[in-house]
Design an enzyme around this catalytic site. Structure first.
Site, mmCIF file in Angstrom:
data_model
loop_
_atom_site.group_PDB
_atom_site.id
_atom_site.type_symbol
_atom_site.label_atom_id
_atom_site.label_comp_id
_atom_site.label_asym_id
_atom_site.label_seq_id
_atom_site.Cartn_x
_atom_site.Cartn_y
_atom_site.Cartn_z
ATOM 1 N N TYR A 17 -1.154 -0.563 10.683
ATOM 2 C CA TYR A 17 -1.411 -0.951 9.295
ATOM 3 C C TYR A 17 -0.228 -0.585 8.409
ATOM 4 O O TYR A 17 0.273 -1.411 7.636
ATOM 5 C CB TYR A 17 -2.687 -0.269 8.787
ATOM 6 C CG TYR A 17 -2.966 -0.534 7.333
ATOM 7 C CD1 TYR A 17 -3.434 -1.773 6.914
ATOM 8 C CD2 TYR A 17 -2.756 0.458 6.365
ATOM 9 C CE1 TYR A 17 -3.683 -2.029 5.572
ATOM 10 C CE2 TYR A 17 -3.010 0.211 5.030
ATOM 11 C CZ TYR A 17 -3.468 -1.030 4.634
ATOM 12 O OH TYR A 17 -3.709 -1.280 3.314
ATOM 13 N N SER A 66 0.858 -1.186 0.000
ATOM 14 C CA SER A 66 0.000 0.000 0.000
ATOM 15 C C SER A 66 0.890 1.230 0.000
ATOM 16 O O SER A 66 2.044 1.180 0.444
ATOM 17 C CB SER A 66 -0.890 0.006 1.245
ATOM 18 O OG SER A 66 -1.496 1.268 1.441
#
Length: 260
Positions: A167, A154
């Site tokens: 995350y 990501s």
């Protein structure tokens, strides 16, 4: 919106592709697209009813697919799935290591269960897929076939965003792991790559319960033309379709209008 499809024909004919996190979003679209381009696809995820629906869609379009309901955090279950793939179709030569979860919270909230869930799925689950399918990839490469391990990271791996610490940490692990794996596997002709998407219109933001993070994502979806799962699917397919000696190692995919 223009179609994301750029590839034509069946450049992935003869390939056996495994897609984790295939029950929705990027995983489901990628599984479908790889099948359209000629690959035999094995779809892995926990939600069997969604996988079965995906396989029906692929088969209705003339493709070949198999659904295996697997929790990727269960190492033994993933290994069993790898053995089933080998028995049914032969060794996998394309692995889209895509399962993941995004749970955003301030560090002082001490949401340790959310921390652990992200570590279990985003890191341990990813490693379980690698452990089970890497022998497939190295065998395929040794036989002169293309062999691809594509991990989903990501932009959060490199962006510094408030409340994204756990995350983002898991995604930074994935991005750097991929760089390191290339050192060992590139000389064996196993292509190792990561994709780092920006804002994609999937169900992943639905996992987010923090109001600040939810507003950030909702505003992005509202204000800009976000990426679609089909955009990611076409990118993964292209990475796998280029000649064997070409390794697109780290691709950041951003909506043009996304600034953060």
């Amino acid at each position: 919106m223009m179609s994301a499809a750029l590839l034509t024909g069946t450049p992935l004919a003869g390939r056996v592709a495994v897609v984790s996190g295939a029950s929705s979003g990027m995983g489901a679209f990628t599984a479908q697209r790889l099948a359209e381009l000629g690959a035999t696809v094995v779809a892995l995820a926990r939600r069997k009813e969604r996988l079965d629906s995906l396989v029906k869609t692929i088969e209705a379009a003339g493709g070949t697919a198999l659904a295996l309901a697997v929790d990727v955090t269960d190492r033994d279950a993933v290994q069993t799935a790898a053995d089933q793939v080998a028995t049914r179709f032969g060794k996998a030569d394309l692995v889209f290591n895509n399962a993941g979860v995004q749970l955003i919270s301030g560090i002082e909230e001490l949401k340790v269960d959310d921390w652990q869930r992200q570590i279990d799925l985003n890191i341990t689950g990813l490693m379980n897929i690698i452990a089970a399918f890497l022998p497939h990839l190295t065998d395929s490469a040794a036989q002169g076939k293309p062999a691809d391990l594509i991990n989903t990271s990501s932009i959060a791996a490199t962006r510094v965003l408030e409340k994204f610490s756990i995350y983002s940490g898991t995604k930074a692990y994935i991005s750097h792991l991929t760089r390191l794996l290339r050192v060992e596997l590139g000389p064996k002709m196993v292509r190792v790559a990561t994709i780092e998407p920006g804002m994609v219109d999937t169900e992943l933001p639905d996992h987010v319960t923090d109001p600040d993070a939810s507003k950030l994502m909702a505003d992005l979806i509202h204000d800009i033309d976000c990426l679609q799962s089909a955009d990611i699917a076409e990118t993964v397919a292209f990475m796998a379709a280029v000649p064997r000696h070409v390794n697109l190692t780290e691709i950041t995919i951003m909506p043009t209008a996304q600034a953060i």
